[in-house]
Design an enzyme around this catalytic site. Sequence first.
Site, PDB file in Angstrom:
ATOM      1  N   GLY A 265       0.835  -1.015  -0.039  1.00  0.00           N
ATOM      2  CA  GLY A 265       0.030  -0.010   0.042  1.00  0.00           C
ATOM      3  C   GLY A 265       0.846   1.222  -0.040  1.00  0.00           C
ATOM      4  O   GLY A 265       1.932   1.234  -0.197  1.00  0.00           O
ATOM      5  N   VAL A 266       0.084   2.329   0.341  1.00  0.00           N
ATOM      6  CA  VAL A 266       0.747   3.822   0.137  1.00  0.00           C
ATOM      7  C   VAL A 266       1.359   4.140   1.512  1.00  0.00           C
ATOM      8  O   VAL A 266       0.647   3.744   2.646  1.00  0.00           O
ATOM      9  CB  VAL A 266      -0.045   4.737  -0.638  1.00  0.00           C
ATOM     10  CG1 VAL A 266       0.091   4.184  -1.956  1.00  0.00           C
ATOM     11  CG2 VAL A 266      -1.310   4.868  -0.053  1.00  0.00           C
ATOM     12  N   GLY A 267       2.240   5.157   1.622  1.00  0.00           N
ATOM     13  CA  GLY A 267       2.441   5.835   2.718  1.00  0.00           C
ATOM     14  C   GLY A 267       3.721   5.453   3.510  1.00  0.00           C
ATOM     15  O   GLY A 267       4.548   4.594   2.993  1.00  0.00           O
ATOM     16  N   SER A 268       3.907   6.111   4.415  1.00  0.00           N
ATOM     17  CA  SER A 268       5.550   5.899   5.154  1.00  0.00           C
ATOM     18  C   SER A 268       5.502   4.397   5.894  1.00  0.00           C
ATOM     19  O   SER A 268       6.703   4.246   5.597  1.00  0.00           O
ATOM     20  CB  SER A 268       5.632   6.936   6.280  1.00  0.00           C
ATOM     21  OG  SER A 268       5.501   8.276   5.689  1.00  0.00           O
ATOM     22  N   VAL A 269       4.682   3.848   6.505  1.00  0.00           N
ATOM     23  CA  VAL A 269       4.989   2.475   7.149  1.00  0.00           C
ATOM     24  C   VAL A 269       4.946   1.701   5.992  1.00  0.00           C
ATOM     25  O   VAL A 269       5.907   0.643   6.063  1.00  0.00           O
ATOM     26  CB  VAL A 269       3.613   2.223   7.855  1.00  0.00           C
ATOM     27  CG1 VAL A 269       3.530   0.608   8.259  1.00  0.00           C
ATOM     28  CG2 VAL A 269       3.513   3.214   8.968  1.00  0.00           C
ATOM     29  N   GLU A 290      -0.116  -1.456  -6.974  1.00  0.00           N
ATOM     30  CA  GLU A 290      -0.733  -0.404  -7.616  1.00  0.00           C
ATOM     31  C   GLU A 290       0.333   0.861  -7.718  1.00  0.00           C
ATOM     32  O   GLU A 290       0.570   1.190  -8.707  1.00  0.00           O
ATOM     33  CB  GLU A 290      -1.744   0.186  -6.604  1.00  0.00           C
ATOM     34  CG  GLU A 290      -2.839  -0.695  -6.167  1.00  0.00           C
ATOM     35  CD  GLU A 290      -3.815   0.032  -5.279  1.00  0.00           C
ATOM     36  OE1 GLU A 290      -4.752  -0.093  -5.336  1.00  0.00           O
ATOM     37  OE2 GLU A 290      -3.276   0.381  -4.276  1.00  0.00           O
ATOM     38  N   ASN A 380      -8.835   8.723   4.090  1.00  0.00           N
ATOM     39  CA  ASN A 380      -8.726   8.864   2.665  1.00  0.00           C
ATOM     40  C   ASN A 380      -9.501   8.008   2.129  1.00  0.00           C
ATOM     41  O   ASN A 380      -9.992   8.396   0.875  1.00  0.00           O
ATOM     42  CB  ASN A 380      -7.075   8.216   2.393  1.00  0.00           C
ATOM     43  CG  ASN A 380      -5.767   9.193   3.105  1.00  0.00           C
ATOM     44  OD1 ASN A 380      -6.252  10.262   3.428  1.00  0.00           O
ATOM     45  ND2 ASN A 380      -5.126   8.319   3.743  1.00  0.00           N
ATOM     46  N   GLY A 384      -6.908   0.476  -3.043  1.00  0.00           N
ATOM     47  CA  GLY A 384      -6.990  -0.800  -3.797  1.00  0.00           C
ATOM     48  C   GLY A 384      -6.903  -2.022  -2.449  1.00  0.00           C
ATOM     49  O   GLY A 384      -6.690  -3.316  -2.916  1.00  0.00           O
TER      50      GLY A 384
END
Length: 500
Positions: A265-269, A290, A380, A384
Amino acid sequence: MMSNRIRNKKLLKRVCSAKEAAMLIKDNMNVAASGFTPSGYPKAVPLALAEICKENKEKIKINLYTGASVGDELDGSWARADIIKKRLPYQTNESLRDHTNKGRCEFLDMHLSHVPNYVKLGFLGKIDIAIIEAVAITKEGHIIPSTSIGASPTYVKMADKVIVEINTSQPLELEGMADICIPQNPPYKRPLPIVLPNDRIGTDYIPCGLDKIAAIVITDIEDNVRSLSPIDETSEKISENLINFLKKEVELGRLTNELLPLQSGVGSVANAVLAGLGKSEFENLVCYTEVIQDSMLDLIDTNKVLFASGTAITPSIEGLKKFKENIKTYRDRIILRPQEISNHPEIIRRLGVIAMNTAIEADIYGNVNSTNIMGSRMMNGIGGSGDFTRNAYLSIFTTSSTAKNGEISSIVPMVSHHDHTEHDVMVIITEQGVADLRGLSPKERAEKIINNCAHPDFKPMLLDYFSRAKEKSYGHTPHILGEALSWHERFMEKGTMIVE
């Protein structure tokens, strides 16, 4: 001067200012735009429309459809100008989030793989105008996309008119990275012959045609990419726990040292989790995902990852600079596909994807909330994560065990909003440890999640709740319904979930 970008002379007559193109957008239209988390989205025309509304004090209300999140030039400027009536399917913009949570616009949170089908089948009404960022237009009038594909191919196909933003800050070397295929509608859908993540099945352009292009705007505004937080101790520990779990799967013979195609997925973690793979013993990895973030580019640089398939390049400021400087190398190692292909359930299941996504909170039975803070305040969107979670070989969710400086437990008796049910979530990982939920009954899952993933400050409270629930409730999935959401109520009233 623009002949390498606009390759049909007839189209030069359709080059106009952003303001002139924006005037094509009228009240009550359905407007679709390119862009995915937030990359490859139109900027000049949206900014011009917001300015027109401000100057003329004109009230325009439109429904805005994109692939996923876009930058402030679109979501932010239109939210502040009060242009958006309804928005879908995903966003990360502070102004739009505030607008949504105050009830000033409607937001439709959708599985990203569903969006193109909804449009093609007419569930969302017709697309009046599509605004698409491109690096070039071919002689035939087809569009060479920039750093994201998303739902753009379907939007172009279904739109009455198309506005193309030629962005000269996007390198022409992006041409050839896209693999565009638009599946047919039922009952004419055919199998998609993707057996390996690097299989190509389509064209390197978005089919459009000369007649559909109503306006062309030249711009050089760069993507408003987000900085990634430095990898902190918590994220690093989560990554370590994940890698140790994968190592154990290799030892048990359920995976090889090459793993299976990875989705993140997206983001810092998520970025930190991928960064940890760079230090691991795993090798010859491939990705079917994605978004392609900084850590995935780093893994390609070190040959840990041989190939990555996605729908968008979503780097930080530093990552974008590196991507452009080394684009010729990345073009041979990356494919960008439409989101209905990158997130296609059948392909995900056939390839055996390992899905790694982040959670806002998880409950003691393995249900996950990815979208709503305290049950009703949109963060948010689901993005996906559902497409991959339900169809993955391994579905993994990561989260810090606490939030808000320890005032919130990310492990709760009952999630305040359900996005992913216990039936789809296989593994939950926090910095505290790993809960492998496969093959466990609800009560067995609860014991595993509380003991392995909860923060020490909240573990006694969770064990107490679970013990009392078993005494007062039915034996299968014990709950004290009047108390299950009391943790969230306590936080909203007192600013903490901790019992004084």
